[in-house]
Design an enzyme around this catalytic site. Sequence first.
Site, mmCIF file in Angstrom:
data_model
loop_
_atom_site.group_PDB
_atom_site.id
_atom_site.type_symbol
_atom_site.label_atom_id
_atom_site.label_comp_id
_atom_site.label_asym_id
_atom_site.label_seq_id
_atom_site.Cartn_x
_atom_site.Cartn_y
_atom_site.Cartn_z
ATOM 1 N N ARG A 247 0.484 0.359 -12.373
ATOM 2 C CA ARG A 247 0.044 1.717 -11.257
ATOM 3 C C ARG A 247 -1.985 1.276 -11.675
ATOM 4 N NH1 ARG A 247 4.397 2.236 -8.416
ATOM 5 N NH2 ARG A 247 6.119 3.433 -9.834
ATOM 6 N N ARG B 106 9.914 -13.993 -7.741
ATOM 7 C CA ARG B 106 8.361 -12.669 -8.535
ATOM 8 C C ARG B 106 8.767 -12.882 -10.121
ATOM 9 N NH1 ARG B 106 5.103 -8.263 -7.573
ATOM 10 N NH2 ARG B 106 6.600 -6.469 -7.289
ATOM 11 N N GLU C 62 0.750 3.343 2.631
ATOM 12 C CA GLU C 62 0.305 3.169 1.353
ATOM 13 C C GLU C 62 -0.807 3.090 0.896
ATOM 14 O OE1 GLU C 62 3.357 0.822 -0.943
ATOM 15 O OE2 GLU C 62 1.765 -0.775 -1.663
HETATM 16 C C1 3EB Z 1 6.149 1.667 -5.128
HETATM 17 O O1 3EB Z 1 5.406 2.170 -5.995
HETATM 18 C C2 3EB Z 1 5.192 0.983 -3.886
HETATM 19 O O2 3EB Z 1 5.499 -5.334 -5.924
HETATM 20 O O3 3EB Z 1 3.740 -6.020 -6.075
HETATM 21 C C3 3EB Z 1 3.472 -0.873 -4.477
HETATM 22 C C4 3EB Z 1 2.226 -1.761 -5.261
HETATM 23 C C5 3EB Z 1 4.487 -1.202 -4.501
HETATM 24 C C6 3EB Z 1 3.072 -3.915 -5.938
HETATM 25 C C7 3EB Z 1 4.534 -5.049 -5.737
HETATM 26 C C8 3EB Z 1 4.955 -2.286 -5.056
HETATM 27 C C9 3EB Z 1 4.601 -3.885 -5.871
HETATM 28 O O4 3EB Z 1 6.703 0.833 -5.349
HETATM 29 C C10 3EB Z 1 5.868 -0.634 -3.688
#
Ligand code: 3EB
Length: 348
Positions: free
Chosen positions: A228, A161, A335
């Site tokens: 986030r 990615r 999650e």
């Molecule tokens: C984290 O907070 C959990 O790789 O696109 C959450 C949302 C997580 C997206 C991504 C990974 C991804 O690291 C993992």
Amino acid sequence: MSSGQFLRLEYLTPSESHSEGWHDVLGAAAFDGGARALRGNGLEFPLAHVHAPVLSDLRDVLEVWRSGGRAQSGSHGRVRYARDGDLLFGSVAVNEAERASPPGSSPRTPLEIATDLAYRDVFATLAAAGDPQLVRIWNYIPDINSDTHGLERYRQFNTARHEASIACGRAVAGSVPAASALGAATSSPLTIYFLASRRAPAFIENPRQVSAYRYPAQYGPRSPAFSRATVLGEGREATLFISGTASIVGHRTLHAGDPAAQTRETLVNIEALLEESARRSHTQALRLETLAYKVYVRDPKDLPVIRAELESALGHGAALLYLKADVCRQDLSVEIEAVGGGGWQPVD
Ligand code: 3EB
């Protein structure tokens, strides 16, 4: 301001969506067998088939995104997309090829090749559509936690990615979309769907967490490129997209082995994002119980305790879709992603 255009999310069973009609659907995702019920409908919109079981009596569930108008659909490379006004929804699925990397190039794994193909097609679709910005992207990666070729597959995905983003002149930090990355059934295709907009979103980070794109190297050679949360639009019409959120504070997992405590910590993280988004947009924070949630549960035996925590925090009215999926760190049991604001309007 919105010229009649809006973005609206619903979680529906296929029979419920029949009664609502399809005319203003921009795109959708079907979980488990949800797509089966739609077959033969001659649907115009892109539909992502996500190979993750629904953990409830309603086996077949659709995540439906409506734009209020009649979308124009098409395809670009492997991407199926639909556009309405400023908005674009796209979906792409890539099977992992049996073949290795072309000779002479640095060797890549089949998942890296599939990720590279998918992301290059996503970026090419956006470029051909007048370059709307990625706002939200969902990634479903078969066997996300297995190690192959000396690297966990989630980390292979991150590497590819990152490299595809750089190769296509795209950001890998800062102005990156909200995202989720979860496991999917063995041998299913890498499945990605996304929302993009000609209006740039606001990019929100969580003050309790290190930005994922700044994670230290212990989590893999390339950091995950996501924000986030993002906010699209303004005021009452704004939609808040909360990325997959887990029991991570700083960059460390907390409460390994305790799914109830992980759920509570995740809700604290989501509340921090609600406050941070409100601070950034000078509005009142959305209330937790007004959001729509997708909850990814690694082990279905943890569902009762996770559900109990969520019901005690959100009451019984919140929209919650529980899915069985592996999460991108072995020590995470749960999650949670969410959508709030104008894009998700609870009925009643
Ligand atoms: C984290 O907070 C959990 O790789 O696109 C959450 C949302 C997580 C997206 C991504 C990974 C991804 O690291 C993992």
